[in-house]
Design a protein around this motif. Structure first.
Motif, short mmCIF file in Angstrom:
data_model
loop_
_atom_site.label_atom_id
_atom_site.label_comp_id
_atom_site.label_asym_id
_atom_site.label_seq_id
_atom_site.Cartn_x
_atom_site.Cartn_y
_atom_site.Cartn_z
N LEU A 8 16.60 -3.12 -6.28
CA LEU A 8 16.18 -2.03 -7.19
C LEU A 8 14.66 -1.98 -7.24
N ALA A 9 14.13 -0.76 -7.28
CA ALA A 9 12.72 -0.53 -7.56
C ALA A 9 12.63 0.20 -8.90
N ALA A 10 11.97 -0.42 -9.87
CA ALA A 10 11.86 0.15 -11.21
C ALA A 10 10.43 0.63 -11.44
N VAL A 11 10.29 1.92 -11.64
CA VAL A 11 8.98 2.54 -11.88
C VAL A 11 8.83 2.76 -13.39
N HIS A 12 7.71 2.33 -13.94
CA HIS A 12 7.51 2.41 -15.39
C HIS A 12 6.57 3.57 -15.74
N TYR A 13 7.02 4.38 -16.69
CA TYR A 13 6.22 5.48 -17.18
C TYR A 13 6.40 5.58 -18.70
N ASP A 14 5.41 6.21 -19.35
CA ASP A 14 5.51 6.35 -20.81
C ASP A 14 6.58 7.37 -21.21
N ALA A 15 6.71 8.41 -20.41
CA ALA A 15 7.66 9.47 -20.75
C ALA A 15 8.34 9.99 -19.49
N LEU A 16 9.44 10.68 -19.70
CA LEU A 16 10.20 11.25 -18.59
C LEU A 16 9.62 12.62 -18.23
N HIS A 17 9.02 12.70 -17.04
CA HIS A 17 8.45 13.96 -16.58
C HIS A 17 8.41 13.96 -15.06
N LYS A 18 7.89 15.03 -14.48
CA LYS A 18 7.92 15.20 -13.03
C LYS A 18 7.10 14.14 -12.30
N LEU A 19 6.00 13.67 -12.90
CA LEU A 19 5.20 12.64 -12.26
C LEU A 19 6.01 11.36 -12.07
N ALA A 20 6.85 11.05 -13.04
CA ALA A 20 7.71 9.87 -12.93
C ALA A 20 8.71 10.05 -11.79
N GLY B 209 0.81 -1.21 0.00
CA GLY B 209 0.00 0.00 0.00
C GLY B 209 0.85 1.26 0.00
N GLY B 210 0.57 2.17 -0.94
CA GLY B 210 1.35 3.39 -1.05
C GLY B 210 2.61 3.24 -1.88
N TYR B 211 2.95 1.98 -2.24
CA TYR B 211 4.18 1.73 -3.00
C TYR B 211 3.90 0.83 -4.21
N THR B 212 2.72 0.95 -4.79
CA THR B 212 2.40 0.16 -5.98
C THR B 212 2.95 0.86 -7.22
N GLY B 213 2.82 0.20 -8.37
CA GLY B 213 3.25 0.80 -9.63
C GLY B 213 4.72 0.67 -9.91
N ALA B 214 5.38 -0.34 -9.32
CA ALA B 214 6.80 -0.54 -9.56
C ALA B 214 7.11 -2.03 -9.62
N THR B 215 8.23 -2.35 -10.23
CA THR B 215 8.75 -3.70 -10.22
C THR B 215 9.93 -3.75 -9.26
N LEU B 216 9.87 -4.66 -8.30
CA LEU B 216 10.93 -4.79 -7.32
C LEU B 216 11.89 -5.91 -7.73
N HIS B 217 13.17 -5.62 -7.70
CA HIS B 217 14.20 -6.62 -7.97
C HIS B 217 14.70 -7.13 -6.61
#
Length: 225
Positions: free
Chosen positions: A99-111, A12-20
């Motif tokens: 590593l925590a890898a966060v996936h976004y379509d583009a590089l911006h402040k939200l990422a 919770g609060g840490y979704t939206g990423a792939t953890l290695h």
């Protein structure tokens, strides 16, 4: 060579990423034999009590606080054992988050904002499908990511990735119950993704309860008393 597995972050609060994860296979085997799934319960309090005990060394119960004695006396098998007026802690962190890898379509402040959530628990990078069109915009954003130590990787159409900015090596300032809790939840995702039999529930113990996890990942707890 360390085996690294990748799991989704379900915390919770840490979704939206792939953890290695680097799994501690010795601890995993020990927990499996003991029927222990996760060393959590009572919020962070249980882990706080465990962190005050050395691993594998008996400690006199008389040296513990009343709250610590209450916890160790009810902890399920595999966490600690109490014999002859002494308590011995057996459980350790089941994995290390590399590593925590966060996936976004583009590089911006939200990422950037999304990736910053993970900097207290692991090294972090953002994986994007495109960079800013203009070099000045790209340079400005990369400077911000570099300031916080967050790496940037560009995913190409063929699935390959190009490292644009290396993530800073993670060096925890201190070991905390919250960080241990995060590792336990990451290990839980590993069990769901790689270990559990999809044909039926896995029986396990958590701190203070007994329960099972079904094939769809649903959690059922019951009080053994």
């Amino acid at each position: 060579m360390t085996d690294i597995v990748q799991v989704p972050s379900l915390i919770g609060g840490y979704t939206g990423a792939t953890l290695h994860l680097s799994i501690d296979h010795t601890e995993h085997a020990r927990r499996t034999q003991a029927g222990l799934r996760l060393a959590i319960g009572h919020g962070f309090g249980g882990l706080d009590h465990l962190m005050s005990l050395p691993t594998g060394l008996p400690v006199p119960l008389a040296d513990l606080s009343e709250q610590q004695r209450a916890y160790v006396s009810t902890a399920p098998a595999g966490i600690c054992s109490v014999h002859g007026g002494f308590v011995t802690r057996h459980v350790v962190r089941p994995c290390r988050i590399t590593l925590a890898a966060v996936h976004y379509d583009a590089l911006h402040k939200l990422a950037l904002d999304s990736a910053l959530r993970f900097t207290s628990v692991s090294a972090c990078q953002v994986v994007v499908e495109r960079l800013p069109r203009y070099a000045i915009d790209q340079h400005e954003l990369l400077e911000k990511f570099a300031f916080y130590g967050i790496g940037v990787s560009l995913r190409r159409a063929d699935g390959s990735e190009e490292t644009v900015l290396e993530p800073r090596r993670f060096r925890p300032k201190q070991h905390t119950p919250a960080a241990w809790f995060f590792a336990e939840r990451a290990y839980d995702a590993y069990l769901l993704a790689f270990v559990e039999d999809a044909a039926g529930p896995m029986q396990f113990s958590t701190a203070g309860h007994v329960g099972s996890v079904g094939a769809a990942g649903e959690l059922t707890l019951r009080d053994p008393r």
